[in-house]
Design a protein around this motif. Sequence first.
Motif, PDB file in Angstrom:
ATOM      1  N   ASN A 339       0.970  -1.156   0.074  1.00 24.08           N
ATOM      2  CA  ASN A 339       0.067  -0.171  -0.120  1.00 24.08           C
ATOM      3  C   ASN A 339       0.967   1.274  -0.044  1.00 24.08           C
ATOM      4  O   ASN A 339       1.518   1.535   1.001  1.00 24.08           O
ATOM      5  N   ARG A 340       0.899   1.942  -1.148  1.00 25.03           N
ATOM      6  CA  ARG A 340       2.040   3.123  -1.383  1.00 25.03           C
ATOM      7  C   ARG A 340       1.385   4.259  -0.592  1.00 25.03           C
ATOM      8  O   ARG A 340       2.016   5.220  -0.312  1.00 25.03           O
ATOM      9  N   LYS A 341       0.208   4.287  -0.002  1.00 19.95           N
ATOM     10  CA  LYS A 341      -0.295   5.637   0.698  1.00 19.95           C
ATOM     11  C   LYS A 341       0.327   5.343   2.013  1.00 19.95           C
ATOM     12  O   LYS A 341       0.508   6.498   2.710  1.00 19.95           O
ATOM     13  N   LEU A 342       0.519   4.206   2.596  1.00 19.10           N
ATOM     14  CA  LEU A 342       1.137   3.994   3.718  1.00 19.10           C
ATOM     15  C   LEU A 342       2.858   3.793   3.758  1.00 19.10           C
ATOM     16  O   LEU A 342       3.299   4.424   4.572  1.00 19.10           O
ATOM     17  N   PHE A 343       3.301   3.279   2.689  1.00 17.47           N
ATOM     18  CA  PHE A 343       4.693   3.042   2.396  1.00 17.47           C
ATOM     19  C   PHE A 343       5.019   3.754   0.942  1.00 17.47           C
ATOM     20  O   PHE A 343       5.110   2.952  -0.006  1.00 17.47           O
ATOM     21  N   PRO A 344       5.195   5.132   1.034  1.00 18.06           N
ATOM     22  CA  PRO A 344       5.301   5.527  -0.372  1.00 18.06           C
ATOM     23  C   PRO A 344       6.567   5.373  -1.406  1.00 18.06           C
ATOM     24  O   PRO A 344       6.657   5.018  -2.291  1.00 18.06           O
ATOM     25  N   ASN A 345       7.797   4.828  -0.145  1.00 15.53           N
ATOM     26  CA  ASN A 345       8.606   4.310  -0.793  1.00 15.53           C
ATOM     27  C   ASN A 345       8.850   2.651  -0.880  1.00 15.53           C
ATOM     28  O   ASN A 345      10.011   2.114  -0.683  1.00 15.53           O
ATOM     29  N   GLY A 346       7.878   2.156  -0.583  1.00 12.04           N
ATOM     30  CA  GLY A 346       7.907   0.874  -0.676  1.00 12.04           C
ATOM     31  C   GLY A 346       8.306   0.254   0.957  1.00 12.04           C
ATOM     32  O   GLY A 346       8.731   1.165   1.717  1.00 12.04           O
TER      33      GLY A 346
END
Length: 721
Positions: A339-346
């Motif tokens: 979920n890139r909303k939570l982990f923008p950089n993975g």
Amino acid sequence: MDVAFDAGEQNWSLSWQGLRLHIRLLDGTLLADYFGPAPIDGQAEPSMPGPEVFDALTATRADTAVQFAPGDRRVLWSLQSWTQPDSTTVSITLQATDVPLQAVLSFEVESEAGIVLRKTTLAHTGGDDVEISHAGSMTVVLPPDVSEVVHTAGRWGGETQVQRFVLPQTALLLESRSGKTGFEFLPYVALLAPRHTYFTQLFWSGNWQYHIRRNPQSRVILAGGLNSWGLRHTLTAGDMLALPDMLLGCVAGDLNAATQAMHKYLRRRRPDPERVIPVQFNSWFPYQGEPPVDTMKAYAKKASEIGCEIFVQDAGWYTTQIENPDEGWWLRTGDWLINRKLFPNGLEELSNYCRQQGMDFGIWIEPEAVGPSAVIRHEHPEWVHNVGGRTPPADQRAILNLGVPDARAWIRERMIALVRSTGARWLKWDFNIDLFQGGWPEGLPSKLTRQDPLIAHYRGLYLLADELREALPDMILEVCSSGGSRFDAELMSHAHAYWISDQTHPLMKLAIHFGSQLAHPPEQCNDWLVEWPPHEGQHDPLRAAGGDQGDLAFRIRVAMLGSFGVSAPVEKWSDVDAAVFRQHAEWYKRSVRPVIRHGDQYLLTEAPPLDGNGDWAAIWYALPGGAGGALFAFRLANGAPTRTFALPGLDPHGTYALKSPEGWSATATGAQLAEGLSVEAEAPFRSVLLSVEIIRHSKPETVSFTLSQSGLMLLPEVGED
């Protein structure tokens, strides 16, 4: 092992380590009609049961006979051949008299222990299909002096409560029909006689059953295997079916002696038996839901400061390829995209940060759970189970069928890619669904659908676990299922650790440890400190007894009984709390973990009740060769301030250093410790943790001891030896 075969009577007698296993083929039924002590010089041969035992078995489904549909007709067998391929194995091949079926039975004994492993493989030899409706792994008749039975029983959050009672005349049935090992019972039983203890485990993660009964002639009959409820497995020419292995043991001595023998055996089956399980921080309990990366990094920093060796990101990090805004995070399983909303950089950002803090990184996944919006749910509906013959409801999670090779290959590649991309060294495999009997959807080849869906699923699960470990040799594989509902010896032959319960309260966890560690080595039993600080408004006997916050050391030490970690809101901890935990984490690494991994376990008290209204609860782990050990003693609600415990397994002439995290120190001989060590806890729900380390093995002239503070006493008085 000595083997004697009587061709006329068609029976075998296997003797080793003072034991005898007698196997007989009578009227088409193969039965182990005696297992127990072999006679010594001057003793009469043990009497073998007569045909009445066979008659009783054929009247019930609790026997080893294969039955087939329609009508659950019993297969009758004739002897085809037998061999002794090596000094510890006997193999017997039987041929069915009226169906094209062959059975190869292997009896593998432990040359240095009273253990035999029974393996059974059924093979279709050509002709009409055979639909199996019942197949047991083994039936054995034990001597009539068996008096008590021990097993575990429980529920979610209260698993593995030890049950010990006089063996009744009525039949005892232990089973699971949930499609997994189950919360209610473990496939483990111990049977107690005056001088010997018998024990058994079934190596299977799906539906299973054990029957224990005393027949009118006082013989004790034990039978175990697949649960016949819903079982339908069709064999056609060339097909083979391996039944669950069944472990059977007998040792001279009590339940502790039996547990030690079984632990040693299971440790040899454990993958990477020398693999050290690190002290973990798990994110689940302090932050359930959708975890933002900055919050997780803050937890990781704190986890490193208090001595954790790995940070495991639990549920909530994922989403589906096409998000449904009406679905919560719990339903977004199946595609396993970050979920890139939570982990923008993975997740790599969090993983790299953990390594900067001196820790490894781990990740949670529930590979069998497929959410409503998962792409594979719509592109491959044939990959999910139709439990009960019904298509899964569109708004609920479905179960990925690991018996389907394409489905298993798809999730395997997802899991391997996730671990490799994040550099994870820990994979937590959860399963929060009941599979029951499973079910095949339309669109699959008959080569698959003629198999029992549950058998196919677990064959696939074991294979997947092995493939993951082969591809990721540095990874630790932890398994769980809403806590302890898929905890069995076969699954633990493919994984490193198990999260024993979702129960958060240490009193209940203490009771759960006692039961779990009857069946499993302690290093496989993973636990965390969770309830700290105690929840406001929650009834908490520890908090009520110990002031505003209760005793942190008691809670930590319960979690230290096996593999160990923490999953708590550490941001609320005081500096003193953090220091107490770090001290215990370092003590665990140095003085507890090596003992738990290699030691013999002794339950020094009865299993405690879930509510803590007991006396004391104590476990002693003793290293081989008298090298030392670790003592955990917990004063419960009704316990006196002091309690004396004998510590076996030490060199009677050796000198030992006794130490505790609080600074207590003493020396004593192994003989004195075997007579009794008296420990003190100043109030209920306080505890004693003690390391016992060998100083020298030679017999000393005198022994002295000192105490740096109250809390530890040595009995008897120490003086000249």
